[in-house]
Design a protein around this motif. Structure first.
Motif, PDB file in Angstrom:
ATOM      1  N   LEU A 253      -2.994  -0.277   6.415  1.00  0.00           N
ATOM      2  CA  LEU A 253      -2.336   0.198   7.621  1.00  0.00           C
ATOM      3  C   LEU A 253      -3.041   1.419   8.205  1.00  0.00           C
ATOM      4  O   LEU A 253      -3.776   2.135   7.503  1.00  0.00           O
ATOM      5  CB  LEU A 253      -0.876   0.543   7.325  1.00  0.00           C
ATOM      6  N   GLU A 254      -2.787   1.654   9.476  1.00  0.00           N
ATOM      7  CA  GLU A 254      -3.363   2.804  10.164  1.00  0.00           C
ATOM      8  C   GLU A 254      -2.958   4.110   9.500  1.00  0.00           C
ATOM      9  O   GLU A 254      -3.749   5.050   9.406  1.00  0.00           O
ATOM     10  CB  GLU A 254      -2.910   2.782  11.625  1.00  0.00           C
ATOM     11  N   SER A 255      -1.714   4.210   9.059  1.00  0.00           N
ATOM     12  CA  SER A 255      -1.237   5.367   8.308  1.00  0.00           C
ATOM     13  C   SER A 255      -0.226   4.864   7.287  1.00  0.00           C
ATOM     14  O   SER A 255       0.328   3.765   7.435  1.00  0.00           O
ATOM     15  CB  SER A 255      -0.575   6.386   9.244  1.00  0.00           C
ATOM     16  N   PRO A 256       0.023   5.637   6.234  1.00  0.00           N
ATOM     17  CA  PRO A 256       0.972   5.167   5.209  1.00  0.00           C
ATOM     18  C   PRO A 256       2.391   5.054   5.707  1.00  0.00           C
ATOM     19  O   PRO A 256       3.245   4.478   5.022  1.00  0.00           O
ATOM     20  CB  PRO A 256       0.857   6.245   4.115  1.00  0.00           C
ATOM     21  N   TRP A 257       2.672   5.583   6.909  1.00  0.00           N
ATOM     22  CA  TRP A 257       4.039   5.595   7.414  1.00  0.00           C
ATOM     23  C   TRP A 257       4.339   4.393   8.294  1.00  0.00           C
ATOM     24  O   TRP A 257       5.487   4.165   8.653  1.00  0.00           O
ATOM     25  CB  TRP A 257       4.299   6.886   8.194  1.00  0.00           C
ATOM     26  N   HIS A 258       3.332   3.630   8.657  1.00  0.00           N
ATOM     27  CA  HIS A 258       3.568   2.442   9.470  1.00  0.00           C
ATOM     28  C   HIS A 258       4.223   1.340   8.627  1.00  0.00           C
ATOM     29  O   HIS A 258       4.098   1.320   7.394  1.00  0.00           O
ATOM     30  CB  HIS A 258       2.270   1.934  10.087  1.00  0.00           C
ATOM     31  N   THR A 259       4.889   0.433   9.297  1.00  0.00           N
ATOM     32  CA  THR A 259       5.617  -0.633   8.624  1.00  0.00           C
ATOM     33  C   THR A 259       4.696  -1.814   8.317  1.00  0.00           C
ATOM     34  O   THR A 259       4.011  -2.310   9.221  1.00  0.00           O
ATOM     35  CB  THR A 259       6.782  -1.130   9.503  1.00  0.00           C
ATOM     36  N   PRO A 260       4.653  -2.284   7.073  1.00  0.00           N
ATOM     37  CA  PRO A 260       3.873  -3.479   6.771  1.00  0.00           C
ATOM     38  C   PRO A 260       4.386  -4.669   7.595  1.00  0.00           C
ATOM     39  O   PRO A 260       5.605  -4.823   7.762  1.00  0.00           O
ATOM     40  CB  PRO A 260       4.118  -3.702   5.273  1.00  0.00           C
TER      41      PRO A 260
ATOM     42  N   HIS B  61       8.112   8.526   9.928  1.00  0.00           N
ATOM     43  CA  HIS B  61       7.904   7.175  10.451  1.00  0.00           C
ATOM     44  C   HIS B  61       7.513   7.235  11.933  1.00  0.00           C
ATOM     45  O   HIS B  61       8.135   7.957  12.707  1.00  0.00           O
ATOM     46  CB  HIS B  61       9.173   6.345  10.284  1.00  0.00           C
ATOM     47  N   PRO B  62       6.477   6.504  12.337  1.00  0.00           N
ATOM     48  CA  PRO B  62       6.062   6.554  13.744  1.00  0.00           C
ATOM     49  C   PRO B  62       7.126   6.068  14.718  1.00  0.00           C
ATOM     50  O   PRO B  62       7.081   6.409  15.901  1.00  0.00           O
ATOM     51  CB  PRO B  62       4.817   5.658  13.788  1.00  0.00           C
TER      52      PRO B  62
END
Length: 404
Positions: A38-45, A175-176
């Motif tokens: 993912l773009e960042s660890p906070w994005h949703t799979p 979370h974004p």
């Protein structure tokens, strides 16, 4: 209290178990692999978005909200066994059903205290799973176990409120998709009633003066699936006065109303976490051999498994009793039981998971099994929503008052 689940609960339990086995359990390793890209660890799979779509199709959406206008219209007693099932996969299942904290508590606050405009702007997209939210109460510079200590200042300035202060462990704020923060601070710092000094305001996350400074870890885990836990600084952040939740001075009461259902939801899920730990413990005991015989034939392992089953059954009965009381006599009438489950459940589940870790040896503390992460989550709940000692203090004082 009738110990049998009613027809609707049984039907939802069956549907939810099928969803867990056919969709959630296979998605766990997929989500882990996707997260690494993912773009960042906070994005949703992406697989989690697929689970959300499936859950909505199956009618497993917003089960936590008793208001039939916005939620499933279930009682606490009906929701309890469903929340327990989601506890078997706390990283995926609650979010897949739109039943994950802190969004659940924030939706309850907006449904109960929000204005029509606040509900339209924030509650409706939260109910649809289109945005996420955070609850900003805990602070690093004061003992937040006593909520009257909250030092963040909310100052009225004409048609606006201006917020200044520092918060941390603000769940969901990394979370974004986090669009709004429910912020608790003092609007009347010197008021005569310490429980009427606080208010709550809705602060869009992109408000100038709101700085998400860093992500806080929990025993080294970043808790990606719940949107992480942020340290946030409010530096003269300005929002319209219409963003006030309820009335000025009502923040403490709203927080207590919010935390009652939140505490029992955590305890419901914790029982599911304990059941998963129990299942892993039994499988490991049957698969592994030490000193010439399976672990399942070692006397101490018998004790661990037997004690775990007794403890889980005790916790489940106490949680169900609490849910029943909340439905029949209200949260105030169930105050003793809510505090009792908040004390007993995390503490006991930590012990059960600790034995499961011990039985798995090095594997128990590794990323190859979910036990270490489950343990960290359960241990954290001895602090979240009030540490054990605060609930013990209040519960003991209530018991003593019966004799004085």
């Amino acid at each position: 209290m009738d110990f049998a689940f009613d027809t609707r609960t049984e039907e939802l339990r069956k549907r939810l178990w099928e969803f867990m086995r056919e969709h959630v359990e296979p998605a766990e390793p997929v989500a882990g692999a996707q997260r690494a890209r993912l773009e960042s660890p906070w994005h949703t799979p992406p697989v989690l978005e697929e689970l959300k779509a499936t859950a909505r199709t199956l009618g497993l959406w917003n089960l936590f909200l008793p208001d039939p206008e916005h939620g499933a219209g279930l009682t606490n007693l009906q929701y309890a066994p469903l929340a327990e099932i989601t506890g078997h996969s706390p990283q995926l299942a609650p979010t897949a059903l739109n039943c994950a904290a802190p969004d659940t508590g924030n939706m309850e606050v907006l449904a109960e205290y929000g204005t029509p405009e606040q509900r339209r702007m924030w509650l409706e997209p939260l109910l649809a799973g289109e945005i996420r939210s955070a609850f900003a109460m805990t602070e690093p510079d004061v003992a937040s176990s006593d909520a009257t200590n909250i030092a963040t200042h909310i100052r009225r300035d004409g048609d606006d409120y201006v917020i200044s202060g520092r918060k941390w462990y603000i769940s969901g704020a990394m979370h974004p998709d986090c669009a709004v923060l429910v912020v608790m601070g003092k609007t009347d710092p010197d008021g005569p009633d310490v429980h009427r000094r606080q208010s709550m305001v809705l602060v869009p996350r992109d408000t100038p003066g709101v700085e998400v400074r860093r992500a806080m870890t929990v025993y080294g885990y970043e808790d990606h699936y719940h949107g992480g836990h942020a340290e946030i600084v409010f530096d003269e952040a300005r929002v319209p006065a219409r963003n006030l939740v309820g009335e000025e001075g009502g923040g403490f009461a709203i927080a207590q109303a919010r935390l009652g259902p939140g505490r029992i939801h955590h305890c419901m899920r914790l029982i599911g976490m304990a059941e998963r730990g129990m299942a892993l413990m039994c499988r490991r005991a049957l698969e592994r051999t030490a000193f010439g015989k399976p672990l399942a034939r070692q006397g101490v392992v018998h004790e661990w498994i037997a004690d775990a089953r007794v403890q889980i059954e005790q916790l489940r009965l106490l949680v169900l009793k609490t849910a029943w009381l909340m439905d029949t006599v209200g949260n105030k009438g169930a105050h003793t039981e809510i505090q009792a489950i908040k004390i007993a459940t995390p503490r006991t589940v930590v012990d059960i998971l600790d034995r499961a870790v011990q039985l798995h040896g090095a594997g128990g503390v590794s990323q190859d099994f979910p036990l270490a992460e489950l343990w960290a989550a359960a241990r954290t709940l001895r602090l979240a929503d009030g540490p054990d000692e605060v609930h013990q203090r209040s519960l003991a004082r209530r018991e003593l008052s019966r004799y004085t």
